[in-house]
Write a protein that holds these residues in place. Structure first.
Motif, PDB file in Angstrom:
ATOM      1  N   VAL A 190     -18.667  17.777   1.357  1.00  0.00           N
ATOM      2  CA  VAL A 190     -17.317  17.800   0.783  1.00  0.00           C
ATOM      3  C   VAL A 190     -17.399  17.922  -0.737  1.00  0.00           C
ATOM      4  CG1 VAL A 190     -15.255  16.399   0.362  1.00  0.00           C
ATOM      5  CG2 VAL A 190     -16.199  16.560   2.666  1.00  0.00           C
ATOM      6  N   LYS A 191     -18.265  17.134  -1.342  1.00  0.00           N
ATOM      7  CA  LYS A 191     -18.407  17.171  -2.801  1.00  0.00           C
ATOM      8  C   LYS A 191     -18.992  18.508  -3.260  1.00  0.00           C
ATOM      9  CE  LYS A 191     -18.890  12.164  -3.362  1.00  0.00           C
ATOM     10  NZ  LYS A 191     -19.721  11.048  -3.881  1.00  0.00           N
ATOM     11  N   GLU A 192     -19.962  19.015  -2.500  1.00  0.00           N
ATOM     12  CA  GLU A 192     -20.572  20.296  -2.871  1.00  0.00           C
ATOM     13  C   GLU A 192     -19.569  21.435  -2.721  1.00  0.00           C
ATOM     14  OE1 GLU A 192     -23.349  20.959  -4.331  1.00  0.00           O
ATOM     15  OE2 GLU A 192     -23.983  18.872  -4.364  1.00  0.00           O
ATOM     16  N   ALA A 193     -18.743  21.372  -1.688  1.00  0.00           N
ATOM     17  CA  ALA A 193     -17.721  22.404  -1.496  1.00  0.00           C
ATOM     18  C   ALA A 193     -16.746  22.415  -2.668  1.00  0.00           C
ATOM     19  CB  ALA A 193     -16.978  22.169  -0.186  1.00  0.00           C
ATOM     20  N   ALA A 194     -16.334  21.223  -3.113  1.00  0.00           N
ATOM     21  CA  ALA A 194     -15.436  21.133  -4.263  1.00  0.00           C
ATOM     22  C   ALA A 194     -16.111  21.685  -5.517  1.00  0.00           C
ATOM     23  CB  ALA A 194     -15.017  19.685  -4.479  1.00  0.00           C
ATOM     24  N   ARG A 195     -17.364  21.316  -5.733  1.00  0.00           N
ATOM     25  CA  ARG A 195     -18.093  21.801  -6.909  1.00  0.00           C
ATOM     26  C   ARG A 195     -18.198  23.321  -6.910  1.00  0.00           C
ATOM     27  NH1 ARG A 195     -22.918  23.763  -7.965  1.00  0.00           N
ATOM     28  NH2 ARG A 195     -23.631  23.465  -5.808  1.00  0.00           N
ATOM     29  N   ILE A 196     -18.537  23.873  -5.761  1.00  0.00           N
ATOM     30  CA  ILE A 196     -18.717  25.323  -5.662  1.00  0.00           C
ATOM     31  C   ILE A 196     -17.407  26.061  -5.905  1.00  0.00           C
ATOM     32  CG2 ILE A 196     -19.276  27.181  -4.051  1.00  0.00           C
ATOM     33  CD1 ILE A 196     -21.342  25.274  -2.793  1.00  0.00           C
ATOM     34  N   LEU A 197     -16.301  25.526  -5.388  1.00  0.00           N
ATOM     35  CA  LEU A 197     -15.011  26.179  -5.605  1.00  0.00           C
ATOM     36  C   LEU A 197     -14.589  26.093  -7.069  1.00  0.00           C
ATOM     37  CD1 LEU A 197     -12.930  25.276  -2.428  1.00  0.00           C
ATOM     38  CD2 LEU A 197     -13.822  27.503  -3.098  1.00  0.00           C
ATOM     39  N   TYR A 198     -14.928  24.990  -7.727  1.00  0.00           N
ATOM     40  CA  TYR A 198     -14.630  24.884  -9.158  1.00  0.00           C
ATOM     41  C   TYR A 198     -15.445  25.906  -9.945  1.00  0.00           C
ATOM     42  CZ  TYR A 198     -11.571  20.781  -9.399  1.00  0.00           C
ATOM     43  OH  TYR A 198     -10.504  19.930  -9.323  1.00  0.00           O
ATOM     44  N   VAL A 199     -16.692  26.102  -9.547  1.00  0.00           N
ATOM     45  CA  VAL A 199     -17.530  27.112 -10.206  1.00  0.00           C
ATOM     46  C   VAL A 199     -16.947  28.505  -9.987  1.00  0.00           C
ATOM     47  CG1 VAL A 199     -19.795  28.240 -10.186  1.00  0.00           C
ATOM     48  CG2 VAL A 199     -19.649  25.754 -10.078  1.00  0.00           C
ATOM     49  N   ALA A 200     -16.565  28.806  -8.756  1.00  0.00           N
ATOM     50  CA  ALA A 200     -16.005  30.120  -8.451  1.00  0.00           C
ATOM     51  C   ALA A 200     -14.683  30.348  -9.172  1.00  0.00           C
ATOM     52  CB  ALA A 200     -15.811  30.261  -6.938  1.00  0.00           C
ATOM     53  N   HIS A 201     -13.923  29.279  -9.396  1.00  0.00           N
ATOM     54  CA  HIS A 201     -12.610  29.411 -10.035  1.00  0.00           C
ATOM     55  C   HIS A 201     -12.718  29.705 -11.521  1.00  0.00           C
ATOM     56  CE1 HIS A 201      -8.278  28.907 -10.322  1.00  0.00           C
ATOM     57  NE2 HIS A 201      -8.451  28.132 -11.369  1.00  0.00           N
ATOM     58  N   GLU A 202     -13.888  29.534 -12.108  1.00  0.00           N
ATOM     59  CA  GLU A 202     -14.061  29.807 -13.532  1.00  0.00           C
ATOM     60  C   GLU A 202     -13.720  31.256 -13.874  1.00  0.00           C
ATOM     61  OE1 GLU A 202     -15.311  27.751 -16.502  1.00  0.00           O
ATOM     62  OE2 GLU A 202     -13.991  26.734 -15.088  1.00  0.00           O
ATOM     63  N   ASP A 203     -13.905  32.163 -12.933  1.00  0.00           N
ATOM     64  CA  ASP A 203     -13.564  33.568 -13.173  1.00  0.00           C
ATOM     65  C   ASP A 203     -12.066  33.805 -13.134  1.00  0.00           C
ATOM     66  OD1 ASP A 203     -16.241  34.188 -13.382  1.00  0.00           O
ATOM     67  OD2 ASP A 203     -16.445  34.660 -11.239  1.00  0.00           O
ATOM     68  N   ASN A 204     -11.313  32.786 -12.723  1.00  0.00           N
ATOM     69  CA  ASN A 204      -9.857  32.923 -12.609  1.00  0.00           C
ATOM     70  C   ASN A 204      -9.182  31.668 -13.170  1.00  0.00           C
ATOM     71  OD1 ASN A 204      -7.685  34.543 -11.786  1.00  0.00           O
ATOM     72  ND2 ASN A 204      -7.456  33.442  -9.868  1.00  0.00           N
ATOM     73  N   PHE A 226      -8.017  16.681   7.724  1.00  0.00           N
ATOM     74  CA  PHE A 226      -8.248  16.757   6.294  1.00  0.00           C
ATOM     75  C   PHE A 226      -9.004  15.506   5.846  1.00  0.00           C
ATOM     76  CE2 PHE A 226      -4.787  19.802   6.668  1.00  0.00           C
ATOM     77  CZ  PHE A 226      -5.212  20.807   5.812  1.00  0.00           C
ATOM     78  N   VAL A 227      -9.873  15.679   4.865  1.00  0.00           N
ATOM     79  CA  VAL A 227     -10.676  14.546   4.403  1.00  0.00           C
ATOM     80  C   VAL A 227      -9.755  13.504   3.773  1.00  0.00           C
ATOM     81  CG1 VAL A 227     -12.711  15.997   4.029  1.00  0.00           C
ATOM     82  CG2 VAL A 227     -11.122  15.589   2.139  1.00  0.00           C
ATOM     83  N   PRO A 228     -10.142  12.239   3.781  1.00  0.00           N
ATOM     84  CA  PRO A 228      -9.310  11.199   3.170  1.00  0.00           C
ATOM     85  C   PRO A 228      -9.043  11.498   1.697  1.00  0.00           C
ATOM     86  CG  PRO A 228     -11.069  10.227   4.485  1.00  0.00           C
ATOM     87  CD  PRO A 228     -11.359  11.684   4.405  1.00  0.00           C
ATOM     88  N   GLU A 229      -7.889  11.076   1.217  1.00  0.00           N
ATOM     89  CA  GLU A 229      -7.515  11.327  -0.177  1.00  0.00           C
ATOM     90  C   GLU A 229      -8.512  10.719  -1.154  1.00  0.00           C
ATOM     91  OE1 GLU A 229      -5.180  13.151  -1.583  1.00  0.00           O
ATOM     92  OE2 GLU A 229      -4.514  13.897   0.367  1.00  0.00           O
ATOM     93  N   SER A 230      -9.069   9.567  -0.788  1.00  0.00           N
ATOM     94  CA  SER A 230     -10.043   8.920  -1.679  1.00  0.00           C
ATOM     95  C   SER A 230     -11.289   9.779  -1.842  1.00  0.00           C
ATOM     96  CB  SER A 230     -10.420   7.538  -1.139  1.00  0.00           C
ATOM     97  OG  SER A 230     -10.961   7.642   0.178  1.00  0.00           O
ATOM     98  N   LEU A 231     -11.764  10.354  -0.745  1.00  0.00           N
ATOM     99  CA  LEU A 231     -12.946  11.217  -0.808  1.00  0.00           C
ATOM    100  C   LEU A 231     -12.625  12.515  -1.537  1.00  0.00           C
ATOM    101  CD1 LEU A 231     -15.858  11.847  -0.103  1.00  0.00           C
ATOM    102  CD2 LEU A 231     -15.101  12.609   2.158  1.00  0.00           C
ATOM    103  N   LEU A 232     -11.421  13.052  -1.328  1.00  0.00           N
ATOM    104  CA  LEU A 232     -11.021  14.271  -2.029  1.00  0.00           C
ATOM    105  C   LEU A 232     -10.977  14.024  -3.534  1.00  0.00           C
ATOM    106  CD1 LEU A 232     -10.040  17.202  -1.865  1.00  0.00           C
ATOM    107  CD2 LEU A 232      -7.705  16.314  -1.624  1.00  0.00           C
ATOM    108  N   ALA A 233     -10.470  12.865  -3.933  1.00  0.00           N
ATOM    109  CA  ALA A 233     -10.420  12.529  -5.358  1.00  0.00           C
ATOM    110  C   ALA A 233     -11.833  12.410  -5.928  1.00  0.00           C
ATOM    111  CB  ALA A 233      -9.655  11.222  -5.561  1.00  0.00           C
ATOM    112  N   GLU A 234     -12.738  11.781  -5.169  1.00  0.00           N
ATOM    113  CA  GLU A 234     -14.133  11.681  -5.604  1.00  0.00           C
ATOM    114  C   GLU A 234     -14.758  13.052  -5.760  1.00  0.00           C
ATOM    115  OE1 GLU A 234     -16.758   9.130  -3.408  1.00  0.00           O
ATOM    116  OE2 GLU A 234     -15.152   7.684  -3.022  1.00  0.00           O
TER     117      GLU A 234
END
Length: 249
Positions: A190-204, A226-234
């Protein structure tokens, strides 16, 4: 494209002289312009994630979900044209329901992916319809373990450890190749997916976006949610910290 204007791109039931079906290629271009989506198959389940661009400040946050549930144990995320994605989700749900009604058990995920891929492929061979402008990532956990498949507009379906679609596909694939899927837990994914999407979003990065992440794990009883809100925030904090560290480095 050499055959544009010669009539070979007016129908998806006609091959060009060099063996191409241009309508399918055009559908692929629609996918490339869509939001970036990710599927990760980890050691204890699967994780689905999508970067949902905020196209208007008037839109309600959390509406128009790009990640949806097909059956209790299966989820779907898609990139490309939203109406086409909703249609594929509806068809997937029908496949899963018919299987459950007939056999009184959950549909095996490889069978679901194969059936949906066959349905998508049918829309590439008849002149009265057009190909779906969407890539669909199907993931879940059944009695045989965790599964992740991606179906493209041609109806091609492959099994993946990590899959990416949309405008940031190449960047995401580069990041996914660095992961050790055999050791990665769902919470880490979950954390890696968020990190990767943030990296990909840098182009936009001039546009705001929402982050949607779901999972199916052995720990949560093989339920797509959907993942818990606490984990999504982390995950968001982790992604921002890693992005800042990369910039400073």
């Amino acid at each position: 494209m050499t055959s544009i204007g010669t009539g070979y791109d007016l129908s998806n039931s006609v091959f060009s002289p060099d063996g191409r079906v241009f309508q399918v290629e055009y559908a692929g271009k629609a996918v490339e312009n869509g939001s970036t989506s990710i599927g990760i198959r980890c050691k204890d389940g699967i994780v689905l994630a999508v970067e949902k661009i905020t196209v208007s400040k008037l839109l309600k946050l959390g509406a128009n979900k790009r990640i949806q549930t097909v059956d209790k144990h299966v989820g779907v995320v898609y990139s490309g044209m939203n109406p086409d994605g909703r249609h594929i989700v509806t068809r997937s749900r029908e496949e899963a329901r018919h299987w459950r009604d007939q056999f009184r058990e959950q549909m095996p995920i490889p069978t679901l992916a194969a059936n949906v891929a066959s349905y998508v492929q049918l829309y590439t061979v008849y002149n009265s319809v057009r190909p779906f402008g969407v890539n669909t990532i199907i993931g879940g956990v059944d009695d045989e373990g965790s599964h992740l498949y991606m179906i493209d507009p041609s109806g091609k379906s492959w099994g993946y450890r990590g899959a990416a679609s949309g405008r940031g596909r190449q960047t995401v694939n580069n990041e996914l190749e660095k992961l050790d899927f055999d050791k990665l837990t769902a919470a880490e994914a979950v954390k890696e997916a968020a990190r990767i999407l943030y990296v990909a979003h840098e182009d936009n990065k001039d546009k705001d976006f929402e982050l949607e992440i779901s999972w199916v794990t052995e720990a949560n009883g093989r339920v797509h949610e959907f993942v818990p809100e606490s984990l999504l925030a982390e995950a968001k904090i982790y992604a921002e910290e890693q992005l800042d560290a990369d910039v400073e480095g």
